[in-house]
Design a protein around this motif. Structure first.
Motif, PDB file in Angstrom:
ATOM      1  N   PHE A  25      12.289 -16.914  -7.529  1.00  0.00           N
ATOM      2  CA  PHE A  25      11.130 -17.151  -8.406  1.00  0.00           C
ATOM      3  C   PHE A  25      11.339 -18.343  -9.345  1.00  0.00           C
ATOM      4  O   PHE A  25      12.450 -18.584  -9.824  1.00  0.00           O
ATOM      5  N   HIS A  26      10.236 -19.039  -9.653  1.00  0.00           N
ATOM      6  CA  HIS A  26      10.179 -19.895 -10.842  1.00  0.00           C
ATOM      7  C   HIS A  26       9.743 -18.956 -11.964  1.00  0.00           C
ATOM      8  O   HIS A  26       8.681 -18.336 -11.864  1.00  0.00           O
ATOM      9  N   LEU A  27      10.519 -18.864 -13.033  1.00  0.00           N
ATOM     10  CA  LEU A  27      10.227 -17.769 -13.969  1.00  0.00           C
ATOM     11  C   LEU A  27      10.457 -18.131 -15.434  1.00  0.00           C
ATOM     12  O   LEU A  27      11.361 -18.899 -15.763  1.00  0.00           O
TER      13      LEU A  27
ATOM     14  N   GLY B  64      14.605 -19.163 -11.350  1.00  0.00           N
ATOM     15  CA  GLY B  64      14.901 -20.533 -11.787  1.00  0.00           C
ATOM     16  C   GLY B  64      14.230 -20.860 -13.107  1.00  0.00           C
ATOM     17  O   GLY B  64      13.186 -20.290 -13.449  1.00  0.00           O
ATOM     18  N   HIS B  65      14.817 -21.764 -13.847  1.00  0.00           N
ATOM     19  CA  HIS B  65      14.400 -22.200 -15.188  1.00  0.00           C
ATOM     20  C   HIS B  65      14.803 -21.164 -16.245  1.00  0.00           C
ATOM     21  O   HIS B  65      15.802 -21.310 -16.925  1.00  0.00           O
ATOM     22  N   VAL B  66      13.960 -20.088 -16.387  1.00  0.00           N
ATOM     23  CA  VAL B  66      14.219 -19.007 -17.358  1.00  0.00           C
ATOM     24  C   VAL B  66      14.590 -19.605 -18.716  1.00  0.00           C
ATOM     25  O   VAL B  66      15.508 -19.140 -19.390  1.00  0.00           O
TER      26      VAL B  66
ATOM     27  N   THR C 198      19.060 -29.519  -9.111  1.00  0.00           N
ATOM     28  CA  THR C 198      18.332 -30.764  -9.365  1.00  0.00           C
ATOM     29  C   THR C 198      16.865 -30.544  -9.696  1.00  0.00           C
ATOM     30  O   THR C 198      16.298 -31.197 -10.566  1.00  0.00           O
ATOM     31  N   ASN C 199      16.208 -29.640  -8.969  1.00  0.00           N
ATOM     32  CA  ASN C 199      14.780 -29.348  -9.079  1.00  0.00           C
ATOM     33  C   ASN C 199      13.920 -30.524  -8.637  1.00  0.00           C
ATOM     34  O   ASN C 199      13.699 -30.715  -7.464  1.00  0.00           O
ATOM     35  N   ASN C 200      13.449 -31.344  -9.571  1.00  0.00           N
ATOM     36  CA  ASN C 200      12.510 -32.399  -9.197  1.00  0.00           C
ATOM     37  C   ASN C 200      13.136 -33.783  -9.300  1.00  0.00           C
ATOM     38  O   ASN C 200      14.047 -34.009 -10.102  1.00  0.00           O
TER      39      ASN C 200
ATOM     40  N   SER D 164      20.904 -25.512  -4.981  1.00  0.00           N
ATOM     41  CA  SER D 164      20.195 -24.241  -4.809  1.00  0.00           C
ATOM     42  C   SER D 164      18.710 -24.326  -5.159  1.00  0.00           C
ATOM     43  O   SER D 164      17.983 -23.345  -4.987  1.00  0.00           O
ATOM     44  N   HIS D 165      18.243 -25.489  -5.620  1.00  0.00           N
ATOM     45  CA  HIS D 165      16.824 -25.549  -6.014  1.00  0.00           C
ATOM     46  C   HIS D 165      16.364 -27.013  -6.080  1.00  0.00           C
ATOM     47  O   HIS D 165      16.704 -27.732  -7.017  1.00  0.00           O
ATOM     48  N   ILE D 166      15.617 -27.440  -5.063  1.00  0.00           N
ATOM     49  CA  ILE D 166      15.082 -28.811  -5.072  1.00  0.00           C
ATOM     50  C   ILE D 166      13.710 -28.816  -4.405  1.00  0.00           C
ATOM     51  O   ILE D 166      13.432 -27.992  -3.534  1.00  0.00           O
ATOM     52  N   HIS D 167      12.851 -29.745  -4.851  1.00  0.00           N
ATOM     53  CA  HIS D 167      11.505 -29.894  -4.258  1.00  0.00           C
ATOM     54  C   HIS D 167      11.458 -31.231  -3.524  1.00  0.00           C
ATOM     55  O   HIS D 167      11.225 -32.271  -4.144  1.00  0.00           O
ATOM     56  N   LEU D 168      11.658 -31.192  -2.209  1.00  0.00           N
ATOM     57  CA  LEU D 168      11.583 -32.425  -1.421  1.00  0.00           C
ATOM     58  C   LEU D 168      10.133 -32.859  -1.245  1.00  0.00           C
ATOM     59  O   LEU D 168       9.824 -34.049  -1.197  1.00  0.00           O
TER      60      LEU D 168
HETATM   61 ZN   LIG Z   1      11.361 -25.764  -9.009  1.00  0.00          ZN
END
Ligand SMILES: [Zn+2]
Length: 439
Positions: free
Chosen positions: A211-213, A243-245, A310-312, A61-65
């Protein structure tokens, strides 16, 4: 009934006790029946799963390709979030569309062989990078549609209201087919203004928001309240994720319960990114370093939709990464000190069913009529998958095998002693034979 493929003797996640045969026709799941020894119909390909676990694929649900695989281009000293943002911003100046495509491809192919079948890719848009990232990831989405469905979420990593020209680019990406819009209020000169503008664009284009939050460990202020307020004001419940929080890892149980109820009521979902949060948070501590990972499993208890992602990958935010969501589930369980069966199953849900809900995927699941998105893991039940990190052996996307690998075999230097043969049972051999057939 005629099938293109029959997967024999698999165990569907959540119904592991009753092995089934799954018939696939025209790219969809056409039939699920109790395990049978009937002859395979003419024209159908049979795949013997020998009792292995079957899931509808992992959901990222959250990755930066776009900014993956750049560790070698960045020099970092402090390991803080601020440094990560600055060093990636500097490296980004040299990105080209082809470069982003090539790095994104490397990351995407890793995700595919880890059994990911659905994905939300966050893509940076600003006046420095322009729409290069958006174009490259949109091409990846098209070129890899045979293996993974990608939602593209454009967002301003380095600020919006304090970055002239950024708004116009976000609008251009939305006009050009971005499925979601994201925000990053903590880098904006006017965080509340950014949140309001992102909701504006979400409504204008009728798209979901992510959001990144609240990405630090200071719980004395949060943007979460404003996001919940705007979600209610716009009637966007069920269409907003944050995301994150990580601030939520720094509050006590009572405060967390109150926020959990608020998020559930507003319909705001939470994505925890264990690898990045662990790596970047708590850098000021010399000892007893806080983990900085929000307890998603506690939020689940209040009805919040939570996912692990995964994110980064291989950049200053997270200089690691194999794109395995099963590893994220295991890592999270370890960090959050979860070991009971119900807790480990919740971790599995947070990389499968729950991110599918967060992403509003209505055709996800091993069920008749759904796309034949099927991933086979080398174990019989979800508990083993999370606790032992068992490998995905095969993925099918819309009825076509997108990758396969053989199960490991042990090579004895001499003939295997009969006592060992008796001990290991028949499944290892059957597995080897059936999976050799797949290759
Ligand atoms: Zn991110």
């Amino acid at each position: 009934m005629s099938f293109d493929v029959i997967l024999r003797n698999g165990r569907i996640a959540g119904r592991e006790h009753d092995p089934v045969d799954i018939g696939v026709c025209g790219g969809r799941i056409a039939d699920i029946s109790p395990r049978s020894h009937a002859a395979t119909p003419d024209g159908a390909r049979e795949i013997a799963l020998d009792g292995r676990l079957v899931i509808p694929g992992f959901v990222e649900s959250h990755i930066h390709l776009d900014k993956s695989c750049i560790s070698d281009r960045c020099t970092c000293h402090t390991g803080t979030l601020q440094e990560a943002i600055e060093s990636v911003a500097a490296a980004k100046l040299a990105f080209t569309e082809e470069d982003i495509y090539a790095r994104g491809r490397r990351t995407l192919e890793k995700a595919i062989v880890q059994g990911t079948t659905r994905m939300r890719a966050h893509v940076e848009v600003d006046p420095r990078i322009g729409l290069k990232g958006f174009r490259a990831v949109s091409r990846l989405k098209r070129d890899y549609a045979w293996a993974v469905d990608i939602q593209v979420c454009v967002f301003p990593q380095e600020g919006l209201l304090n970055d002239p020209g950024c708004d116009e680019l976000l609008v251009a990406a939305c006009e050009d087919g971005a499925e979601l819009i994201g925000g990053c209020p903590y880098t904006d000169g006017d965080p509340r203004g950014q949140i309001a503008r992102i909701f504006d664009l979400g409504r204008r284009y009728d798209i979901d928001i992510d959001f990144h939050l609240d990405f630090d460990l200071d719980p004395s202020w949060m943007h979460l309240d404003e996001v919940c307020r705007q979600t209610a004001a716009y009637g966007w419940g069920g269409r907003v994720a944050i995301g994150h929080v990580t601030k939520l890892s720094a509050i006590d149980q009572t405060a967390l319960e109150k926020i959990g109820r608020k998020l559930a009521e507003a319909g705001v979902a939470v994505t925890v990114l264990p690898a990045t949060d662990l790596f970047l948070m708590g850098r000021g501590a010399e000892h007893s370093v806080p983990r900085g990972v929000t307890p998603a499993h506690r939020l689940l208890a209040h009805g919040v939709t939570c996912s692990l992602a995964t994110n980064n990958v291989l950049n200053p935010f997270t200089p690691f990464g194999d794109c395995s969501l099963l590893r994220m589930a295991n890592l999270y369980a370890n960090i959050a000190q979860l070991g009971r069966p119900d807790e480990l199953l919740a971790c599995m849900d947070m990389v499968t069913l729950l991110p599918a809900k967060l992403m509003n995927l209505r055709d996800y699941g091993i069920a008749v009529g759904n796309p034949a998105d099927i991933v086979v893991l080398d174990c019989e039940e979800r508990l083993s998958a999370v606790s032992e990190l068992t490998q995905p052996l095969l993925a099918m996307k819309r009825g076509r095998i997108s990758f396969s690998r053989p199960a490991a075999t042990i090579n004895w230097p001499v003939a295997m002693p009969s006592s060992v043969k008796d001990d290991i049972g028949v499944n290892s051999f059957a597995g080897e034979k059936s999976l050799a057939r797949l290759g």
